[in-house]
Design an enzyme around this catalytic site. Structure first.
Site, short mmCIF file in Angstrom:
data_model
loop_
_atom_site.label_atom_id
_atom_site.label_comp_id
_atom_site.label_asym_id
_atom_site.label_seq_id
_atom_site.Cartn_x
_atom_site.Cartn_y
_atom_site.Cartn_z
N GLU A 56 0.88 -1.17 0.00
CA GLU A 56 0.00 0.00 0.00
C GLU A 56 0.92 1.22 0.00
OE1 GLU A 56 -3.18 1.82 2.87
OE2 GLU A 56 -3.25 -0.35 3.01
N ASP A 67 -5.00 10.44 9.30
CA ASP A 67 -3.77 9.80 9.76
C ASP A 67 -3.27 10.40 11.05
OD1 ASP A 67 -2.93 7.78 7.74
OD2 ASP A 67 -3.20 9.48 6.39
#
Ligand SMILES: Cc1ncc(COP(=O)(O)O)c(C=O)c1O
Lengths: 271, 400
Positions: A56, A67
């Site tokens: 990824e 995040d």
């Protein structure tokens, strides 16, 4: 992507191979171009050599609201070193030349929008197998998904702990590559507690999709990976890999091997 | 990526709910609760009662003859949101959203703040209702709005400085979104402007509509006619949408938004309407200051409340349709505007408002016969520090 009699995609191949080996696939996240091009390439190569099955690759973004500090730090470093989306795609293409595993591009919507209608061809040309756009829920997904899938690139959909049962079928259906089950309420890099509720949720997701299901957010240690492996096709590790990579490619390889070794489903019937 | 009007967007090609899946159910539930509560007479009555008893509404409409004379306008009227409790328009929205959060059973409030006015208003309404409150604020803004940080803490709020990125409003929003994702079941995110995912842009406009409705009635009462031009500063765009919404259906009333040109449009600025491009940011599809690669650009303005690289989607739409137009004013011009209103009318405006003040002269020159209505979105106490740093700290200036 999902047609049964078409040529099988790299993603399908890998999940099928892992299933045959009675283990969950290791989906490894690293932010592209962190901390710079050459070191990033070395890290990515170390990760796939040490056993990452699905890579990824994160597109650096100035405002990564989903995040936590570790990924945010990686993105900030990459951008400071001049990262661009074109640079990320070029990096993917270079990696692709020496590795045949699947590459999933992880991105926020805004950088991808700038590619315009050519997005599908651009991603396909770089050897990208699927895209995951964290801030594009199924309601808005078509605006990018259509041109992406038209070029043969798959779509990854996110299911969250907060996704109600009523919404699950539509979210699961929107995935042509695989379904990504977000394990916890929170941003990347938090620490996950694996409990019955999570296991029940993973089972519910499986019931709504024939696509592979991977689980991530908060997986840092082999013991967590081992606990999740029986219930899913893949386990995603990100922040823990970025932290290990900070100590150099060897430390990253060691972390990858340790997690990878924990993903076997010994004694479990293959699902 | 196509420009076709998407039915899920509220404002032509702008709006939407571009949030992570974890937040999607909360955003949907909030939308449903809002659409149910707002037409509900009980809810409205409670909101109106608090605005009257606690905020001090209606805020007055003040004629400004000395200012009008100075800039060569027939008439200038000031809508005095600076006289609200806590010193700005922001509290109208906070009262409504806290009432809604209580209706949803939320037990904790989080907010972002730039100038600190929204943070202070949120902390105030949370104290009024006894709710815990966390305010995220860029570290740069914590510095330049120290007085408001102290006010928030005195009111019992926890102020969390954000050091990431440009350490200003956009980074505070990022951090508030991260908190919300982690605590979505218990927490309401009280967004302070007409931005973010649906329902926020619509909800925050409606909660500020009272500004425009009062101003329209007050103007008719005072002058017997509608104003010719309505002027407001635009950061995210809430005070502007609030006053504009009273006049949107009056085609003869021109609407003018004023954004921050910072050091100038060629340099560092926050002029999203002039220089932004279509993007997806902070949960919405709207205009955004960004580079060719889709990375957000750091905004700059002397005024913390306008220092934001995005803008509410309805403003993008009003510009698109031509119903409103948008001007920009530099830091220096805004300081000049602050002095102008202070000296002519004895009203020290917030630096945000000062941008709109500075645009008045040009609007008067376009047509001196018009009545200009200015939304005084806030008072300037919080900015004295910044203004002092830019001028002779004694406060004595050349008389003019
Ligand atoms: C007094 C004042 N006016 C205007 C603004 C800008 O916000 P908006 O554009 O949402 O009205 C702020 C924001 O902090 C403010 O404090």
């Amino acid at each position: 992507m999902s047609g049964g009699d078409e040529e099988r995609s790299r993603i399908d191949e890998v999940f099928a191979a892992c299933r045959a080996q009675r283990r969950a696939a290791l989906v490894g996240y690293l932010t592209a171009l962190d901390p710079g091009r050459e070191q990033s390439l070395a890290r990515l190569r170390a990760a796939v050599e040490a056993g990452v099955d699905v890579l990824e690759l994160g597109v650096p973004f100035s405002d990564p609201t989903a995040d936590g500090p570790v990924v945010q730090g990686a993105m900030t470093r990459a951008l400071a070193a001049g990262a661009t989306l074109a640079g990320v795609l070029e990096l993917a293409a270079e990696l692709r030349a020496g590795w045949d595993g699947p590459i999933v591009l992880f991105s926020y919507a805004n950088p991808l929008l700038r590619l315009g209608p050519a997005i599908g061809e651009r991603l396909a040309a770089a050897g990208i197998d699927a895209v995951l756009v964290v801030d594009l829920p199924p309601e808005h997904a078509p605006e990018l998904r259509a041109p992406v899938e038209a070029a043969g690139v798959g779509w990854v959909s996110l299911v969250a702990p907060t996704t109600p049962a009523s919404r699950l079928p539509a979210v699961a259906r929107s995935a042509s590559a695989f379904v990504y089950a977000v394990a916890l309420r929170g941003v990347t890099g938090a620490t996950l507690e694996i409990d019955e509720e999570l296991v029940a949720r993973l089972d519910a997701i499986r019931a709504h999709t024939a696509r592979p299901v991977a689980v991530g957010f908060g997986v840092r240690e082999p013991a967590q990976a081992a606990a999740l492996a029986p219930y899913v096709d893949g386990v995603v590790v990100g922040s823990a890999f970025i932290e290990a990579a900070e100590q150099g490619p060897a430390a990253l390889a060691a972390k990858v091997s340790a997690i990878r070794a924990a993903l076997t489903r010994e004694g479990e019937a293959a699902r | 990526m196509n420009d076709a009007t998407d039915p899920s967007l509220e404002f032509g090609p702008y709006g939407g709910r571009y949030v992570a899946e974890t937040l999607m159910p909360a955003v949907q539930a909030l939308g449903e609760a809002w659409r149910e509560a707002w037409p509900d007479e009980g809810f409205r009555a409670q909101y109106r009662r608090i605005l009257a008893e606690y905020v001090g509404r209606p805020s007055p409409l003040t004629p400004a003859p000395r200012l009008a004379e100075r800039i060569g306008a027939a008439r200038v009227l000031l809508k005095r949101e600076d006289l609200n409790h806590t010193g700005s328009h922001k509290i109208n929205n906070c009262v409504g959203q806290v009432l809604l959060a209580r209706r949803l059973g939320k037990t904790r409030i989080i907010a972002e703040t730039g100038a600190g006015q929204h943070g202070v208003a949120t902390a105030t309404v949370c104290a009024y209702f006894g709710l815990p409150c966390v305010v995220y604020m860029g570290a740069v803004d914590v510095e330049r709005q120290a007085l408001n940080v102290f006010r928030m803490r005195l009111l019992g709020a926890q102020v969390v400085p954000v050091h990431a990125g440009s350490a200003t409003l956009k980074d505070a929003i990022n951090e508030a979104l991260r908190d919300w994702v982690a605590n979505v079941d218990s927490t309401h995110y009280l967004i302070g402007s007409v931005m973010g995912p649906d329902p926020y842009p619509t909800m925050v406009r409606e909660l500020h509509r009272v500004i425009g409705e009062e101003a329209r009635a007050q103007c008719l009462r005072l002058t017997g006619e509608l104003p010719d031009v309505v002027v407001a500063c635009v950061g995210g765009g809430s005070n502007a949408m609030g006053i504009f919404s009273g006049f949107l259906d009056d085609p003869g009333v021109a609407l003018v938004g004023v954004e921050a040109a910072g050091e100038g449009l060629q340099g560092k600025h926050a002029a999203t309407m002039s220089k932004g491009a279509l993007g997806i940011y902070h949960g919405m599809r709207s205009l955004v200051l960004q580079d060719e690669d889709g990375q957000l650009q750091e905004a700059h303005s002397i005024s913390a409340g306008l220092d934001y690289p995005g803008v509410g989607p309805e403003h993008a739409w009003l510009r698109h349709t031509g119903r409103a137009r948008y001007l920009s004013v530099t830091d220096d011009e805004a300081l000049e505007g602050l002095r102008l209103l202070s000296r002519t009318e004895g009203i020290i405006p917030a630096l945000e408002t000062a941008h709109a003040v500075a645009a008045l002269r040009g609007l008067a020159q376009e047509d001196p016969s018009r009545t200009l209505l200015l939304n005084v979105s806030g008072r300037g106490d919080k900015d004295m520090h910044t203004v002092m740093a830019r001028h002779d700290a004694s406060g004595e200036e050349e008389q003019r």
